[in-house]
Motif scaffolding. Structure first.
Motif, PDB file in Angstrom:
ATOM      1  N   ILE A 206      19.778 -18.534  -0.147  1.00 45.68           N
ATOM      2  CA  ILE A 206      18.879 -17.754  -1.627  1.00 45.68           C
ATOM      3  C   ILE A 206      17.293 -18.283  -1.566  1.00 45.68           C
ATOM      4  N   ARG A 207      17.696 -19.472  -1.246  1.00 45.45           N
ATOM      5  CA  ARG A 207      15.924 -19.567  -1.753  1.00 45.45           C
ATOM      6  C   ARG A 207      15.421 -19.553  -0.522  1.00 45.45           C
ATOM      7  N   LYS A 208      15.680 -18.785   0.628  1.00 49.38           N
ATOM      8  CA  LYS A 208      15.255 -18.581   1.971  1.00 49.38           C
ATOM      9  C   LYS A 208      14.787 -16.425   1.253  1.00 49.38           C
ATOM     10  N   ASN A 209      15.577 -15.899   1.381  1.00 45.04           N
ATOM     11  CA  ASN A 209      15.803 -15.030   0.589  1.00 45.04           C
ATOM     12  C   ASN A 209      14.749 -14.286   0.098  1.00 45.04           C
ATOM     13  N   GLY A 210      14.860 -15.630  -1.028  1.00 46.79           N
ATOM     14  CA  GLY A 210      13.567 -14.699  -2.119  1.00 46.79           C
ATOM     15  C   GLY A 210      11.968 -15.058  -1.397  1.00 46.79           C
ATOM     16  N   THR A 211      11.753 -16.405  -0.531  1.00 47.73           N
ATOM     17  CA  THR A 211      10.303 -16.520  -0.299  1.00 47.73           C
ATOM     18  C   THR A 211      10.317 -15.227   0.944  1.00 47.73           C
ATOM     19  N   VAL A 212      10.971 -15.443   1.333  1.00 48.77           N
ATOM     20  CA  VAL A 212      10.854 -14.508   2.904  1.00 48.77           C
ATOM     21  C   VAL A 212      10.322 -13.238   2.290  1.00 48.77           C
ATOM     22  N   GLY A 213      10.862 -12.635   0.494  1.00 49.90           N
ATOM     23  CA  GLY A 213      11.286 -11.479  -0.145  1.00 49.90           C
ATOM     24  C   GLY A 213       8.974 -11.268  -0.044  1.00 49.90           C
ATOM     25  N   ASP A 214       8.517 -12.338  -1.185  1.00 49.75           N
ATOM     26  CA  ASP A 214       7.885 -12.846  -1.527  1.00 49.75           C
ATOM     27  C   ASP A 214       6.566 -12.656  -0.586  1.00 49.75           C
ATOM     28  N   TRP A 215       6.851 -13.265   1.084  1.00 48.61           N
ATOM     29  CA  TRP A 215       5.987 -12.890   1.948  1.00 48.61           C
ATOM     30  C   TRP A 215       6.257 -11.537   2.437  1.00 48.61           C
ATOM     31  N   CYS A 216       6.918 -11.088   2.563  1.00 50.75           N
ATOM     32  CA  CYS A 216       6.279 -10.161   2.950  1.00 50.75           C
ATOM     33  C   CYS A 216       6.064  -9.002   1.980  1.00 50.75           C
ATOM     34  N   GLN A 217       5.948  -9.074   0.498  1.00 52.94           N
ATOM     35  CA  GLN A 217       5.294  -8.789  -0.124  1.00 52.94           C
ATOM     36  C   GLN A 217       4.218  -8.860  -0.139  1.00 52.94           C
TER      37      GLN A 217
END
Length: 446
Positions: A206-217
Motif C-alpha cells: 500500500i505504501r509503495k503504491n502511494g509512493t509510486v503514484g506520487d512519484w509519477c505525479q
C-alpha cells in the motif's frame, strides 16, 4: 478440475474402482447467471483503491472470533499479487519447492505405480496450493471421483470458507454455511500464521503504491519544462489566442497569467522535492517484502554495501525457508492426506512421499569423491551405484572385464614386489661405494 490421467492406481487387495461421488456432495462454483445451480456463487474481487484504513478494517473483520469475514482482506491479497516485486519473490520461494520432484517410496524402493500418477500436472498444482496456505492462511481442496472413475480435484475459493467455524458459504458475504463434515474428500491445510504472510506484506505494498503514484505525479509536473504564457490583462483577444496556443502545443504543464503576475516553485531544503526520496522509499518497501517472503534481500536485489560473505548468509536463510516449506508439504502428503488416498483407492501403507535429491553434482566431482572414499578412506562402494551416479552404462561383459582388471592389478603388484626385492639386494653394495676411494698419491706439492 478433472484429471483424466491422474491416480488410476488401485489398491492391490481391492481392484474395485472407487464409487463415484454423488453430484450433491461435490463443491462447484460459478456465476449467478452462468451457473446458478453451483454450490458457490462467485463474486469478482474489488480491486484498487487500497489504503491503510481499509487494511486495518479488513484485519479486524478477519480476526473476529464469532463471525469472521475475510472477503475484503482476500480481495486485498489478490491486489497484492498484481505487484511485480511480490510476484517475483513469491514465485521464487514456491519454485524452490516445485522444482524438486516428489516421489513415493515403499520399503526403501520407489513405487512406480504411484510415481507415474503423481507426475501429472495436477500434482504440481496441488503442491502449489498447499504452499499457498502459508501466504493466505489456509487452503481447502476437495478430492472426488467422477462417473468414469477418474479423480477430480477442486480448490475451494477462500472467500467462501470460514476456517474458524469450518463452514463453506454459498455467497462470500454469508455468515452461515455448510459444515466441512457434509462434504467428503476435503483436505484442509492451515498455514503457520492464521492470516497468512500476505497480512504482513499488505502495508508495504500500500505504501509503495502511494509512493509510486506520487512519484509519477512529481515526474509529470517537474520532469518536463513548464511553459510560461503572459498576456495583456486588458486584451481579451490576446488572452483567448494565448489559451488556444497553449492547448495545442503538447501536454506539458502550462502557466498562463496576465502581465505583472508570476508563479514560483519553492523546493524544500531536505530534497523531498527531488525524485531520490521516492526511489529510496520504494526500495525500502521492496526490501521489506523480500524479508517477509524470502527472509533476505541480497538474493533478489543488488546492494551497494553487500559482500559475498553477506550474500552467502542470506542464501542460507533462504535455503532454510525452502527446507521448512518442503517439510510442510511432506507433512500434508504423508499425514493429512492418508484418509483421502485410502478413499481414492490408493494404497500408501508402508510408504511415504519424499523429495528426490535434485542437487546435481558434476560427474568430475563425483568421480573425485569416489576415489577419495575408496583409496584414502578404504570405504567399500557398490559398483552399480558408481555407474548410476556417473551416468556410465555398465558393460554387458562386466564380470569378465572385472576379472581381467583384477588380474592386471595382481600382476602389477607382483612386479612391484620383485623390483623392491632386487633393490633390497643391491642396497649394501651401493652403500659401500657411496664414497669414492681416496687417491694414493697424497696431496700435491706446489
Amino acid at each position: 478440475m478433472g484429471i483424466k490421467d491422474f491416480f488410476n492406481y488401485r489398491r492391490k487387495k481391492d481392484t474395485a474402482v472407487p464409487a463415484a461421488t454423488p453430484p450433491e456432495q461435490k463443491i462447484t462454483a460459478g456465476g449467478q447467471i452462468t451457473a446458478p445451480q453451483s454450490t458457490l456463487i462467485l463474486t469478482p474481487p474489488q480491486r484498487f483503491g487500497l489504503d491503510l484504513s481499509m487494511y486495518k478494517s479488513a484485519i479486524r473483520a478477519a480476526e473476529n472470533m464469532d463471525y469472521t469475514q475475510r472477503t475484503r482482506l482476500y480481495d486485498m491479497y489478490q491486489d497484492v499479487m498484481l505487484d511485480t516485486h511480490m510476484i517475483s519473490v513469491v514465485e521464487k520461494r514456491k519454485n524452490a519447492v516445485l522444482g524438486s520432484p516428489i516421489e513415493f517410496w515403499r520399503d526403501g524402493v520407489p513405487d512406480e505405480a504411484i510415481n507415474t500418477n503423481i507426475k501429472s500436472p495436477w500434482f504440481s498444482e496441488l503442491v502449489s496450493d498447499i504452499l499457498d496456505a502459508q501466504f493466505w492462511g489456509f487452503t481447502l481442496a476437495q478430492f472426488s471421483t467422477g462417473k468414469d472413475g477418474f479423480i477430480e480435484y477442486f480448490n475451494v475459493p477462500r472467500k467462501h470458507v470460514d476456517p474458524q467455524l469450518k463452514l463453506i458459504k454459498r455467497h462470500q458475504s454469508d455468515i452461515s454455511g455448510v459444515p466441512f463434515s457434509e462434504y467428503p474428500g476435503l483436505l484442509f491445510v492451515r498455514g503457520k500464521r492464521p492470516l497468512g504472510i500476505f497480512a504482513a506484506c499488505l502495508p508495504w505494498v500500500i505504501r509503495k503504491n502511494g509512493t509510486v503514484g506520487d512519484w509519477c505525479q512529481f515526474s509529470e509536473l517537474f520532469g518536463m519544462p513548464i511553459r510560461d504564457y503572459a498576456y495583456d490583462a486588458s486584451d481579451e483577444v490576446a488572452r483567448a489566442r494565448t489559451l488556444a496556443d497553449a492547448m495545442t502545443q503538447g501536454s506539458a504543464s502550462v502557466y498562463i497569467h496576465p502581465e505583472g503576475t508570476k508563479l514560483s516553485f519553492i523546493e524544500a531544503g531536505n530534497k523531498t522535492g527531488s525524485g531520490d526520496v521516492y526511489d529510496g522509499l520504494v526500495k525500502v518497501c521492496n526490501a521489506e517484502l523480500s524479508k517477509a517472503i524470502l527472509g533476505n534481500t541480497l538474493t533478489t536485489e543488488a546492494s551497494e554495501t553487500g559482500t559475498q560473505a553477506l550474500g552467502t548468509v542470506h542464501k542460507k536463510e533462504e535455503e532454510g525457508f525452502t527446507k521448512a516449506d518442503k517439510t510442510f508439504v511432506l507433512n500434508v502428503l504423508n499425514y493429512d492426506m492418508t484418509d483421502i488416498f485410502t478413499m481414492l483407492g490408493i494404497n500408501t501403507d508402508g510408504g511415504e512421499f519424499v523429495f528426490a535429491d535434485t542437487a546435481q553434482v558434476p560427474a568430475t566431482e563425483k568421480a573425485s569423491l569416489f576415489k577419495i572414499a575408496r583409496n584414502d578412506l578404504n570405504l567399500p562402494i557398490d559398483d552399480d551405484y558408481i555407474y548410476q551416479e556417473l551416468g556410465i552404462e555398465k558393460p554387458k561383459d562386466y564380470e569378465r572385464l572385472k576379472e581381467e582388471e583384477r588380474q592386471r592389478r595382481e600382476e602389477a603388484a607382483e612386479r612391484m614386489r620383485q623390483v623392491q626385492e632386487e633393490r633390497g639386494k643391491e642396497a649394501p653394495e651401493n652403500r659401500a661405494r657411496f664414497f669414492a676411494k681416496a687417491p694414493d698419491y697424497g696431496a700435491l706439492n706446489w
